[in-house]
Design a protein around this motif. Structure first.
Motif, PDB file in Angstrom:
ATOM      1  N   LYS A  76       0.828  -1.199   0.000  1.00  0.00           N
ATOM      2  CA  LYS A  76       0.000   0.000   0.000  1.00  0.00           C
ATOM      3  C   LYS A  76       0.868   1.256   0.000  1.00  0.00           C
ATOM      4  CE  LYS A  76      -1.822   1.844   3.682  1.00  0.00           C
ATOM      5  NZ  LYS A  76      -0.863   2.926   3.917  1.00  0.00           N
ATOM      6  N   ALA A  77       0.337   2.308  -0.567  1.00  0.00           N
ATOM      7  CA  ALA A  77       1.055   3.581  -0.537  1.00  0.00           C
ATOM      8  C   ALA A  77       1.072   4.128   0.884  1.00  0.00           C
ATOM      9  CB  ALA A  77       0.368   4.575  -1.463  1.00  0.00           C
ATOM     10  N   ARG A  78       2.149   4.792   1.234  1.00  0.00           N
ATOM     11  CA  ARG A  78       2.247   5.365   2.572  1.00  0.00           C
ATOM     12  C   ARG A  78       1.158   6.408   2.780  1.00  0.00           C
ATOM     13  NH1 ARG A  78       7.172   9.332   4.376  1.00  0.00           N
ATOM     14  NH2 ARG A  78       6.033  10.376   6.062  1.00  0.00           N
ATOM     15  N   GLU A  79       0.527   6.367   3.948  1.00  0.00           N
ATOM     16  CA  GLU A  79      -0.514   7.330   4.282  1.00  0.00           C
ATOM     17  C   GLU A  79       0.124   8.684   4.573  1.00  0.00           C
ATOM     18  OE1 GLU A  79      -3.522   9.115   4.261  1.00  0.00           O
ATOM     19  OE2 GLU A  79      -4.094   6.987   4.360  1.00  0.00           O
ATOM     20  N   MET A  80      -0.307   9.725   3.873  1.00  0.00           N
ATOM     21  CA  MET A  80       0.278  11.054   4.013  1.00  0.00           C
ATOM     22  C   MET A  80      -0.665  12.063   4.656  1.00  0.00           C
ATOM     23  SD  MET A  80       3.296  10.558   2.752  1.00  0.00           S
ATOM     24  CE  MET A  80       3.944  12.216   2.484  1.00  0.00           C
ATOM     25  N   ASP A  81      -1.939  11.713   4.804  1.00  0.00           N
ATOM     26  CA  ASP A  81      -2.946  12.640   5.333  1.00  0.00           C
ATOM     27  C   ASP A  81      -2.974  12.542   6.855  1.00  0.00           C
ATOM     28  OD1 ASP A  81      -5.044  14.220   5.978  1.00  0.00           O
ATOM     29  OD2 ASP A  81      -6.537  13.177   4.747  1.00  0.00           O
ATOM     30  N   ASP A  82      -2.320  13.486   7.520  1.00  0.00           N
ATOM     31  CA  ASP A  82      -2.206  13.415   8.979  1.00  0.00           C
ATOM     32  C   ASP A  82      -3.548  13.580   9.680  1.00  0.00           C
ATOM     33  OD1 ASP A  82      -0.217  13.254  11.246  1.00  0.00           O
ATOM     34  OD2 ASP A  82      -1.205  15.132  11.773  1.00  0.00           O
ATOM     35  N   SER A  83      -4.549  14.128   8.986  1.00  0.00           N
ATOM     36  CA  SER A  83      -5.865  14.287   9.605  1.00  0.00           C
ATOM     37  C   SER A  83      -6.505  12.933   9.913  1.00  0.00           C
ATOM     38  CB  SER A  83      -6.786  15.110   8.700  1.00  0.00           C
ATOM     39  OG  SER A  83      -7.088  14.406   7.511  1.00  0.00           O
ATOM     40  N   LYS A  84      -6.012  11.870   9.300  1.00  0.00           N
ATOM     41  CA  LYS A  84      -6.546  10.529   9.536  1.00  0.00           C
ATOM     42  C   LYS A  84      -5.895   9.844  10.741  1.00  0.00           C
ATOM     43  CE  LYS A  84      -7.702   9.692   4.677  1.00  0.00           C
ATOM     44  NZ  LYS A  84      -7.463   8.826   3.489  1.00  0.00           N
ATOM     45  N   ARG A  85      -4.895  10.501  11.301  1.00  0.00           N
ATOM     46  CA  ARG A  85      -4.214   9.899  12.451  1.00  0.00           C
ATOM     47  C   ARG A  85      -5.112   9.941  13.681  1.00  0.00           C
ATOM     48  NH1 ARG A  85      -0.917  12.447  16.177  1.00  0.00           N
ATOM     49  NH2 ARG A  85      -0.569  14.220  14.772  1.00  0.00           N
ATOM     50  N   LYS A  86      -5.341   8.785  14.297  1.00  0.00           N
ATOM     51  CA  LYS A  86      -6.179   8.697  15.490  1.00  0.00           C
ATOM     52  C   LYS A  86      -5.352   8.726  16.778  1.00  0.00           C
ATOM     53  CE  LYS A  86      -9.633   5.892  13.051  1.00  0.00           C
ATOM     54  NZ  LYS A  86     -10.330   4.582  13.004  1.00  0.00           N
ATOM     55  N   THR A  87      -4.144   8.214  16.717  1.00  0.00           N
ATOM     56  CA  THR A  87      -3.291   8.134  17.904  1.00  0.00           C
ATOM     57  C   THR A  87      -2.637   9.489  18.173  1.00  0.00           C
ATOM     58  OG1 THR A  87      -2.825   5.824  17.369  1.00  0.00           O
ATOM     59  CG2 THR A  87      -1.379   6.891  18.966  1.00  0.00           C
ATOM     60  N   LYS A  88      -2.780   9.977  19.390  1.00  0.00           N
ATOM     61  CA  LYS A  88      -2.244  11.289  19.754  1.00  0.00           C
ATOM     62  C   LYS A  88      -0.747  11.204  20.036  1.00  0.00           C
ATOM     63  CE  LYS A  88      -6.408  12.991  19.690  1.00  0.00           C
ATOM     64  NZ  LYS A  88      -6.846  13.773  18.514  1.00  0.00           N
ATOM     65  N   VAL A  89      -0.042  12.288  19.737  1.00  0.00           N
ATOM     66  CA  VAL A  89       1.381  12.396  20.029  1.00  0.00           C
ATOM     67  C   VAL A  89       1.563  13.362  21.199  1.00  0.00           C
ATOM     68  CG1 VAL A  89       3.621  13.182  19.188  1.00  0.00           C
ATOM     69  CG2 VAL A  89       2.119  11.859  17.686  1.00  0.00           C
ATOM     70  N   VAL A  90       2.175  12.853  22.273  1.00  0.00           N
ATOM     71  CA  VAL A  90       2.470  13.654  23.456  1.00  0.00           C
ATOM     72  C   VAL A  90       3.956  13.985  23.440  1.00  0.00           C
ATOM     73  CG1 VAL A  90       2.364  13.767  25.979  1.00  0.00           C
ATOM     74  CG2 VAL A  90       0.688  12.387  24.720  1.00  0.00           C
ATOM     75  N   ALA A  91       4.298  15.261  23.508  1.00  0.00           N
ATOM     76  CA  ALA A  91       5.699  15.691  23.495  1.00  0.00           C
ATOM     77  C   ALA A  91       6.022  16.425  24.788  1.00  0.00           C
ATOM     78  CB  ALA A  91       5.976  16.591  22.294  1.00  0.00           C
ATOM     79  N   SER A  92       7.045  15.966  25.492  1.00  0.00           N
ATOM     80  CA  SER A  92       7.491  16.640  26.709  1.00  0.00           C
ATOM     81  C   SER A  92       8.272  17.887  26.338  1.00  0.00           C
ATOM     82  CB  SER A  92       8.368  15.706  27.542  1.00  0.00           C
ATOM     83  OG  SER A  92       7.678  14.535  27.896  1.00  0.00           O
ATOM     84  N   LEU A  93       7.974  18.965  27.022  1.00  0.00           N
ATOM     85  CA  LEU A  93       8.690  20.218  26.773  1.00  0.00           C
ATOM     86  C   LEU A  93       9.862  20.363  27.733  1.00  0.00           C
ATOM     87  CD1 LEU A  93       5.912  22.878  26.080  1.00  0.00           C
ATOM     88  CD2 LEU A  93       7.577  21.954  24.471  1.00  0.00           C
ATOM     89  N   GLY A  94      10.936  20.928  27.207  1.00  0.00           N
ATOM     90  CA  GLY A  94      12.115  21.159  28.021  1.00  0.00           C
ATOM     91  C   GLY A  94      13.017  22.160  27.325  1.00  0.00           C
TER      92      GLY A  94
END
Length: 268
Positions: A76-94
């Motif tokens: 399959k072609a790589r998915e490029m539409d980030d709006s379809k992403r369901k899993t959240k990304v948590v980034a620690s700030l520092g």
């Protein structure tokens, strides 16, 4: 944590992310990579890309592949539409990522939730950062949440007198609360600073229980209780003891609040 020093993740790290998504996780988190690493934006992009791809093929996974089934996931072609992403990304700030320049880049890279680690709160950093997150999220039209991670009670050995101390299996050592600033870790003695929580830990310890040090890499067993602040322990699993390593006592109920005074101040 390879992306603290490198701009791309290892194959094992990407596999771990995919397996987490397929197991049903709602969010994945970057800690040191985003807070203090050399490539915080690249780390967010890599994590967001990996979980997006895992989300996009989750429906193809089967408990068992039937006979004559054609597996086309790899084609399959790589998915490029980030709006379809369901899993959240948590980034620690520092220090690597909480500047006025970096926060919008982190949002653009795919951060859904910024984590503020209250263990490292000092000098008004969070009070400065929080309004920046809200301002940039609004300006960019993005829904970004902020997660305050309270420290909770901390149980750690104290400072070293000299070099790291070698703990040998079978050695019997003193383990206690520091009498003063000079009462540090040395040959034959392990100390903890006299905080309310750590006093409660040593007071609760009884003969026969295990103390796990540095995530269980080292283990000592209480063989004698001398007082509410002093123990004798026997090394069960040795190692090289460094300063400020964590102590865990899984078999003891410690009489201290889940929220410390610092936690309450941080939450307020």
């Amino acid at each position: 944590e390879s992306m603290i020093e490198q701009p791309v993740p290892t194959r094992a790290e990407v596999s771990d992310l995919a397996n987490a998504v397929w197991d049903g996780t709602d969010a994945v988190m970057l800690s040191g990579e985003a807070a203090s690493g050399n490539f915080p934006v690249e780390a967010v992009i890599a994590e967001a890309t990996a979980v997006l791809e895992a989300d996009s093929v989750k429906h193809l996974l089967l408990p068992q592949v039937p006979d004559e089934f054609i597996v086309d996931e790899a084609n399959k072609a790589r998915e490029m539409d980030d709006s379809k992403r369901k899993t959240k990304v948590v980034a620690s700030l520092g220090p690597s990522s909480w500047s006025e320049e970096m926060i919008p880049k982190m949002i653009e890279a795919g951060t859904d939730i910024f984590r503020l680690n209250c263990s490292h709160r000092r000098d008004g950093d969070f009070e400065r950062v929080y309004p920046l997150i809200r301002r940039f999220a609004k300006d960019m039209g993005r829904k970004v949440e902020v997660l305050g991670d309270l420290q909770g009670p901390k149980f750690r050995v104290g400072e070293l007198q000299n070099d790291p101390v070698k703990l040998n299996n079978g050695d019997v050592l003193e383990f206690g609360i520091s009498a003063d600033d000079s009462d540090t870790i040395r040959e034959g003695r392990i100390t903890m600073k006299p905080t309310k929580e750590q006093n409660a830990l040593v007071k609760a310890a009884q003969v026969g229980i295990d103390l796990l040090i540095e995530d269980g890499l080292m283990k000592v067993n209480v063989v004698e209780k001398l007082s509410d602040t002093e123990l004798k322990v026997k090394v069960v699993r040795g190692g090289k003891l460094k300063a400020r390593k964590g102590v865990n006592v899984p078999d003891v109920e410690i009489d201290c609040a889940a929220l410390t005074e610092k936690d309450i101040e941080d939450a307020e």
